[in-house]
Design a protein around this motif. Structure first.
Motif: not given
Length: 318
Positions: A56-60, A150-161
């Motif tokens: 996932q990271v490699r693609e993002a 921010r850029s990576l977080g727009n492409r990969v869903p972070y675990s966030f509460h």
């Protein structure tokens, strides 16, 4: 052997002494801990999950400023010597490198390295984003890392509460997931025996200190890594600002201590530092601790202008 020519300045551009207060502050690092939603934390994830995280990271990453032209090192495919080399250059953590029995090498362990930022994959958390810069440059390091996050977080869903913030494997990282640190050289405070007061003051202000290689490492060569302890209940800007204010005060204390040494023990200090220079120049075999302590003396001599013509950059590389 890994090809270090793939990395800017062999992966140690942070040693080039170009940053503010470069004679006292060796480097600044800011790290963000992140996990990808839908996967077990790294310590409980299966091999297949960790490999999917890596994919996932490699693609993002392609197209993201600052790390689009990255170099990928699969640590799970490198020799122990190569992994130790990356750790020694502060490009990966000891845990990711699998250098001790407590932290065996994991499938999918990898690092993407850009110019001044990097992403460790499958460390304690799925992602450890980090920025490493020369000198005292907390704000600059955080700004470059924030863009990547921010850029990576727009492409990969972070675990966030919504209440607790970013979720991490260790509760001490929950919230911002931010750990900022400054690697600072404090021989003046050590020689004037003021260092214990300064370190006690850091802990009272919610900061902590470690050795040259972070958590679990000993202090050598009078280098201290000062960092924040808390990540929950404050914003990233507040954490960075608090650390910056305290480190500026420590720099002032160090500069004052150096002037006290010159005033009250100038001849003794000068003799001590020139002895360090002579040993480094003519010795044929030195242990790591010896070399670091003598280099510490030489850095102090250059900072006090007792030795001319020797650059901090040269000492950093040594």
């Amino acid at each position: 052997m890994i090809d270090l020519s793939l990395l800017p300045d062999g992966g140690v551009r942070w040693l080039d002494a170009s940053g503010p207060h470069g004679d006292i502050v060796l480097s600044t690092r800011v790290r963000l801990a992140r996990n990808i939603e839908g996967f077990a934390f790294t310590g409980r994830a299966r091999d297949g999950e960790r490999l999917r995280v890596l994919q996932q990271v490699r693609e993002a990453l392609p197209g993201i400023d600052g790390i689009a032209d990255n170099v990928l090192f699969r640590l799970d495919e490198l020799t122990p010597v190569d992994r130790a080399l990356l750790h020694e250059r502060h490009l990966v953590s000891k845990e990711l490198a699998g250098l001790d029995a407590q932290h065996p090498l994991r499938t999918g362990a990898a690092v993407f390295l850009g110019d001044r930022v990097g992403v460790m994959v499958n460390e304690e958390d799925h992602l450890r984003l980090h920025a490493l810069q020369s000198g005292f440059a907390l704000q600059q390091a955080y700004e470059s890392l924030d863009k990547l996050d921010r850029s990576l977080g727009n492409r990969v869903p972070y675990s966030f509460h919504p209440e607790f913030g970013f979720l991490t494997a260790c509760p001490t990282n929950v919230g911002t997931g931010l750990r900022a640190s400054v690697l600072i050289h404090l021989p003046g405070l050590v020689l004037t025996k003021e260092i214990s007061k300064v370190l006690a003051g850091l802990q009272q202000m919610g900061l902590t200190y470690r050795g040259l290689y972070g958590e679990g490492s000993e202090v050598v060569g009078n280098f201290f890594q000062i960092s924040n302890q808390t990540t929950l209940g404050r914003t990233e800007d507040e954490l960075i600002d608090h650390l910056a204010r305290v480190v500026r005060h420590v720099i002032e204390r160090e500069e004052e201590a150096r002037q006290v040494l010159l005033r009250d023990a100038g001849y003794i200090i000068e003799d001590k530092l020139w002895r360090a220079y002579g040993t480094l120049r003519y010795a044929r075999s030195l242990s790591f601790d010896e070399a670091m302590n003598y280099l510490s003396g030489l850095r102090l001599a250059v900072g006090l202008k007792l030795i001319i013509g020797l650059s901090v950059y040269t000492l950093n590389k040594l």
